[in-house]
Design a protein around this motif. Sequence first.
Motif, PDB file in Angstrom:
ATOM      1  N   ARG A 322      57.920  73.367   5.820  1.00  0.00           N
ATOM      2  CA  ARG A 322      59.147  72.816   5.616  1.00  0.00           C
ATOM      3  C   ARG A 322      58.051  71.293   4.945  1.00  0.00           C
ATOM      4  O   ARG A 322      57.996  70.329   4.366  1.00  0.00           O
ATOM      5  CB  ARG A 322      59.619  71.831   6.722  1.00  0.00           C
ATOM      6  N   ALA A 323      56.246  71.449   6.406  1.00  0.00           N
ATOM      7  CA  ALA A 323      55.543  69.569   5.945  1.00  0.00           C
ATOM      8  C   ALA A 323      54.836  69.710   4.839  1.00  0.00           C
ATOM      9  O   ALA A 323      54.530  68.748   4.099  1.00  0.00           O
ATOM     10  CB  ALA A 323      55.480  69.752   6.581  1.00  0.00           C
ATOM     11  N   GLY A 324      54.656  71.680   4.615  1.00  0.00           N
ATOM     12  CA  GLY A 324      53.845  71.455   3.424  1.00  0.00           C
ATOM     13  C   GLY A 324      54.909  71.553   1.942  1.00  0.00           C
ATOM     14  O   GLY A 324      54.371  70.758   1.385  1.00  0.00           O
ATOM     15  N   LEU A 325      56.104  71.394   2.045  1.00  0.00           N
ATOM     16  CA  LEU A 325      56.820  71.385   0.676  1.00  0.00           C
ATOM     17  C   LEU A 325      57.015  69.922   0.932  1.00  0.00           C
ATOM     18  O   LEU A 325      56.856  69.401  -0.285  1.00  0.00           O
ATOM     19  CB  LEU A 325      57.945  71.942   1.500  1.00  0.00           C
ATOM     20  N   SER A 326      57.292  68.389   1.675  1.00  0.00           N
ATOM     21  CA  SER A 326      58.538  67.414   1.761  1.00  0.00           C
ATOM     22  C   SER A 326      56.538  67.050   1.725  1.00  0.00           C
ATOM     23  O   SER A 326      56.580  65.957   0.757  1.00  0.00           O
ATOM     24  CB  SER A 326      58.682  66.813   3.128  1.00  0.00           C
ATOM     25  N   ALA A 327      54.880  67.403   2.102  1.00  0.00           N
ATOM     26  CA  ALA A 327      53.922  65.841   1.817  1.00  0.00           C
ATOM     27  C   ALA A 327      53.585  66.184   0.186  1.00  0.00           C
ATOM     28  O   ALA A 327      53.731  65.404  -0.197  1.00  0.00           O
ATOM     29  CB  ALA A 327      52.889  67.348   2.940  1.00  0.00           C
ATOM     30  N   THR A 328      53.835  67.990  -0.190  1.00  0.00           N
ATOM     31  CA  THR A 328      53.325  67.770  -1.116  1.00  0.00           C
ATOM     32  C   THR A 328      53.885  66.837  -2.966  1.00  0.00           C
ATOM     33  O   THR A 328      53.741  66.837  -3.236  1.00  0.00           O
ATOM     34  CB  THR A 328      53.459  69.418  -2.023  1.00  0.00           C
ATOM     35  N   LEU A 329      56.095  67.328  -1.682  1.00  0.00           N
ATOM     36  CA  LEU A 329      56.995  66.258  -3.026  1.00  0.00           C
ATOM     37  C   LEU A 329      56.721  64.758  -3.084  1.00  0.00           C
ATOM     38  O   LEU A 329      55.787  63.752  -3.866  1.00  0.00           O
ATOM     39  CB  LEU A 329      58.202  66.667  -2.456  1.00  0.00           C
ATOM     40  N   ALA A 330      55.916  64.371  -1.576  1.00  0.00           N
ATOM     41  CA  ALA A 330      55.590  62.966  -1.480  1.00  0.00           C
ATOM     42  C   ALA A 330      54.844  62.663  -1.961  1.00  0.00           C
ATOM     43  O   ALA A 330      54.488  61.706  -3.074  1.00  0.00           O
ATOM     44  CB  ALA A 330      55.294  62.678   0.035  1.00  0.00           C
ATOM     45  N   VAL A 331      53.125  63.479  -2.302  1.00  0.00           N
ATOM     46  CA  VAL A 331      52.355  62.993  -3.139  1.00  0.00           C
ATOM     47  C   VAL A 331      52.739  63.033  -4.141  1.00  0.00           C
ATOM     48  O   VAL A 331      51.543  62.231  -5.146  1.00  0.00           O
ATOM     49  CB  VAL A 331      51.100  64.127  -2.350  1.00  0.00           C
ATOM     50  N   GLN A 332      53.193  64.016  -4.637  1.00  0.00           N
ATOM     51  CA  GLN A 332      53.384  64.331  -6.378  1.00  0.00           C
ATOM     52  C   GLN A 332      54.627  62.689  -6.976  1.00  0.00           C
ATOM     53  O   GLN A 332      54.217  62.529  -8.043  1.00  0.00           O
ATOM     54  CB  GLN A 332      54.038  65.603  -6.749  1.00  0.00           C
ATOM     55  N   GLU A 333      55.397  62.655  -6.148  1.00  0.00           N
ATOM     56  CA  GLU A 333      55.842  61.887  -7.111  1.00  0.00           C
ATOM     57  C   GLU A 333      55.795  60.306  -6.419  1.00  0.00           C
ATOM     58  O   GLU A 333      55.872  59.504  -7.551  1.00  0.00           O
ATOM     59  CB  GLU A 333      57.211  61.382  -5.923  1.00  0.00           C
ATOM     60  N   GLY A 334      55.033  60.201  -5.466  1.00  0.00           N
ATOM     61  CA  GLY A 334      53.892  59.053  -5.096  1.00  0.00           C
ATOM     62  C   GLY A 334      52.394  58.840  -6.882  1.00  0.00           C
ATOM     63  O   GLY A 334      52.670  57.617  -7.042  1.00  0.00           O
ATOM     64  N   VAL A 335      51.525  59.983  -6.782  1.00  0.00           N
ATOM     65  CA  VAL A 335      50.787  59.595  -8.058  1.00  0.00           C
ATOM     66  C   VAL A 335      51.645  59.370  -9.575  1.00  0.00           C
ATOM     67  O   VAL A 335      51.803  58.498  -9.938  1.00  0.00           O
ATOM     68  CB  VAL A 335      50.658  60.749  -8.342  1.00  0.00           C
ATOM     69  N   GLN A 336      53.132  59.935 -10.021  1.00  0.00           N
ATOM     70  CA  GLN A 336      54.224  59.853 -10.459  1.00  0.00           C
ATOM     71  C   GLN A 336      55.050  58.347 -10.467  1.00  0.00           C
ATOM     72  O   GLN A 336      54.873  57.997 -11.943  1.00  0.00           O
ATOM     73  CB  GLN A 336      55.082  60.850 -10.957  1.00  0.00           C
ATOM     74  N   MET A 337      55.372  57.857  -9.669  1.00  0.00           N
ATOM     75  CA  MET A 337      55.878  56.850  -9.657  1.00  0.00           C
ATOM     76  C   MET A 337      54.479  55.606  -9.755  1.00  0.00           C
ATOM     77  O   MET A 337      55.046  54.396 -10.782  1.00  0.00           O
ATOM     78  CB  MET A 337      56.546  56.455  -8.763  1.00  0.00           C
ATOM     79  N   HIS A 338      53.001  55.976  -9.741  1.00  0.00           N
ATOM     80  CA  HIS A 338      52.422  54.750  -9.681  1.00  0.00           C
ATOM     81  C   HIS A 338      52.203  54.743 -11.436  1.00  0.00           C
ATOM     82  O   HIS A 338      51.219  53.731 -11.558  1.00  0.00           O
ATOM     83  CB  HIS A 338      51.264  55.019  -8.957  1.00  0.00           C
ATOM     84  N   GLY A 339      52.232  55.988 -11.828  1.00  0.00           N
ATOM     85  CA  GLY A 339      51.893  56.302 -13.214  1.00  0.00           C
ATOM     86  C   GLY A 339      50.584  56.478 -13.219  1.00  0.00           C
ATOM     87  O   GLY A 339      49.677  56.916 -13.063  1.00  0.00           O
ATOM     88  N   GLY A 340      49.868  56.249 -14.479  1.00  0.00           N
ATOM     89  CA  GLY A 340      48.546  56.062 -14.912  1.00  0.00           C
ATOM     90  C   GLY A 340      47.656  55.538 -14.042  1.00  0.00           C
ATOM     91  O   GLY A 340      46.268  56.695 -13.512  1.00  0.00           O
ATOM     92  N   ILE A 341      47.893  54.463 -13.293  1.00  0.00           N
ATOM     93  CA  ILE A 341      47.042  54.239 -11.599  1.00  0.00           C
ATOM     94  C   ILE A 341      46.870  55.273 -11.048  1.00  0.00           C
ATOM     95  O   ILE A 341      46.038  55.350 -10.870  1.00  0.00           O
ATOM     96  CB  ILE A 341      47.342  52.582 -11.192  1.00  0.00           C
ATOM     97  N   GLY A 342      48.074  56.236 -10.528  1.00  0.00           N
ATOM     98  CA  GLY A 342      47.294  57.393  -9.641  1.00  0.00           C
ATOM     99  C   GLY A 342      46.999  57.573 -10.044  1.00  0.00           C
ATOM    100  O   GLY A 342      46.652  58.686  -8.985  1.00  0.00           O
ATOM    101  N   MET A 343      46.227  58.632 -11.209  1.00  0.00           N
ATOM    102  CA  MET A 343      45.580  59.250 -11.427  1.00  0.00           C
ATOM    103  C   MET A 343      44.312  58.952 -11.304  1.00  0.00           C
ATOM    104  O   MET A 343      42.695  59.497 -11.424  1.00  0.00           O
ATOM    105  CB  MET A 343      45.450  59.379 -12.509  1.00  0.00           C
TER     106      MET A 343
END
Length: 379
Positions: A322-343
């Motif tokens: 569960r930690a692997g799945l939810s943490a992956t979701l958290a960082v992916q959502e974080g990068v996407q919601m930050h937009g280009g600057i997240g990259m």
Amino acid sequence: MALVLNDEQTMLRDNARGFLAKNAPIAHLRALRDNRDADGFSRALWKNFVEMGWAGILIPQDYGGLELGYVEAGVVMEELGRTLTPSPFLSTAVLAATAIVRVGTDKQKEGYLPKIVAGELIATLAVDETAKHHPGNIAMPAARAGNGFKLSGTKTFVIDGHVASLLIVAARTAGKTGDTSGLTLFLVDAKSPGVRAERTATVDTHNAARITFEDVNVSADNVLGKIDAGWDVLEGVLNAGRAAVASEMVGASEEAFSRTVAYLKERKQFGKAIGEFQALQHRAAHLYCELEVTRAAVLKALQTLDDAYDRAGAIVSVAKARAGLSATLAVQEGVQMHGGIGMTDEFDIGLFMKRVRVCQELFGDSNFHADRLARLNRY
């Protein structure tokens, strides 16, 4: 048992969070990376950890430790995850300490545990031999030689292997690859003739090494536990490490989520904060729920290690998966919601993604633990 921290554990968490926020912010990780630090961690900071007693969290008071539990170790790991702080805590204070405390002889405990508590010894566990975690596939032979054994082979992704003075090596003394019987754990001095460590560059700027053993002699006195009966010991130590890594992922994912929510409130588009858009609110709410369920699963795993160490395998796999799945979701959502600057490298959210990616693989990814859980529940 309630899935909440008690007063003492909460105090430990608050102290650790305050200390790391002040002394080991993300800038600390960046400095280690940009300066190409040879150790990959700050020895001065590790000394601070030792002075606060963190190195001895799992070590009995008879040897100078705090004699706390895996919940407390998980609390520290979670805070290390929030700041992405590299340190020997996982390798030495969790993995090595667990192995020696559980099955070490009195002489081994007296020789190594006080040194761990005092910060004089960095130790680690050497298990995997391939790119993916699979302890059942240990093939490295330990051939009998005189009154001891001779080790030959290679271990991969050994945490802190390039700075460790003591290696706890899992090798095969009987049987064939795939057998759970016939495994033995050995305490090996990292400076022994024939031991060669090569630091592995990882994307997350943390520490690992590839260690080669060429006809390394190990005396019978350095066998940890019983000969040919190391599988159950190894599984217990790995469970402790898995729960600790799951705790670190909880910290990393919650910090990434917190930073993302703050950005949603600051970034404006079409004259309003993007956090006011319902689609992003739904995604943030979903992620929050996922992280809360994971937090409960990880805490339950840590509590089970404290209360029923030998029966913690199933819940630990639930927590790690569960930690692997939810943490992956958290960082992916974080990068996407930050937009280009997240990259960009200049923005910290990408560093959390890199660390979570490594933690996902460490001691088994979500698929490994889903399969392991199915096998455990079959019997």
